[in-house]
Design a protein around this motif. Structure first.
Motif, short mmCIF file in Angstrom:
data_model
loop_
_atom_site.label_atom_id
_atom_site.label_comp_id
_atom_site.label_asym_id
_atom_site.label_seq_id
_atom_site.Cartn_x
_atom_site.Cartn_y
_atom_site.Cartn_z
N ALA A 1 -3.62 4.13 -1.62
CA ALA A 1 -3.92 3.04 -2.53
C ALA A 1 -3.35 1.74 -1.99
N ALA A 2 -3.87 0.61 -2.48
CA ALA A 2 -3.38 -0.70 -2.08
C ALA A 2 -3.43 -1.65 -3.26
N ILE A 3 -2.63 -2.72 -3.19
CA ILE A 3 -2.55 -3.69 -4.26
C ILE A 3 -2.30 -5.07 -3.68
N VAL B 1 -6.37 -3.01 2.82
CA VAL B 1 -6.72 -2.35 4.07
C VAL B 1 -6.30 -0.90 4.07
N GLU B 2 -7.10 -0.07 4.75
CA GLU B 2 -6.82 1.34 4.87
C GLU B 2 -6.11 1.70 6.17
N GLY C 1 0.81 -1.20 0.00
CA GLY C 1 0.00 0.00 0.00
C GLY C 1 0.84 1.26 0.00
N TRP C 2 0.21 2.35 -0.36
CA TRP C 2 0.83 3.68 -0.29
C TRP C 2 0.04 4.54 0.68
N TYR D 1 -8.28 2.20 -4.25
CA TYR D 1 -7.89 3.60 -4.22
C TYR D 1 -8.76 4.40 -3.27
N SER D 2 -8.17 5.40 -2.66
CA SER D 2 -8.93 6.37 -1.91
C SER D 2 -9.74 7.23 -2.87
N HIS D 3 -10.72 7.94 -2.34
CA HIS D 3 -11.54 8.80 -3.18
C HIS D 3 -10.70 9.84 -3.92
#
Length: 123
Positions: free
Chosen positions: A49-51, A104-105, A35-36, A60-62
């Motif tokens: 973002a995550a992968i 995950v966020e 993730g970033w 992706y975030s909004h």
């Protein structure tokens, strides 16, 4: 176990583009979801973002959706964040992270972190 190093940050004008890279070493890179995150001065850390481990699933975030693209090349132990149409609000230190759960966020669910790379969007 896994060491992560980000690169590619810099100064860019609004509307410009940057590509961030995150290189992993010391472990099996392909086993980890990635993730970033970003953090601006005086602000809380924000998920971007995550992968998944294979790169097949992305999240992706909004604010990132439609402008940013997360990808990875496991044979090179590298994850990328392509950032287009950059805005001043994107200014922050960007961190890559690795963990065992995809998408995950919450920062607490990631196990390994890079040192961060500065992105500044200004005219």
């Amino acid at each position: 176990q896994v060491h992560l190093v980000e690169s590619g940050g810099g100064l860019v004008q609004p509307g410009g583009s940057l590509r961030l890279s995150c290189v992993g070493s010391g472990g099996d890179f392909s086993m980890y979801a990635m993730g970033w995150f970003r953090q601006a001065p005086g602000k809380e850390r924000e998920w971007v973002a995550a992968i998944s481990w294979s790169g097949e699933s992305t999240y992706y975030s909004h604010s990132a959706k439609g402008r940013f693209t997360i990808s990875r090349t496991n044979t090179k132990n590298t994850m990328y964040l392509q950032m287009n149409s950059l805005k001043p609000e994107d200014t922050a230190v960007y961190y890559c992270a690795a963990g065992g759960v995809t998408g995950v966020e919450a920062a607490e669910l990631y196990d390994f972190w890079g040192q961060g790379t500065q992105v500044t969007v200004s005219s």
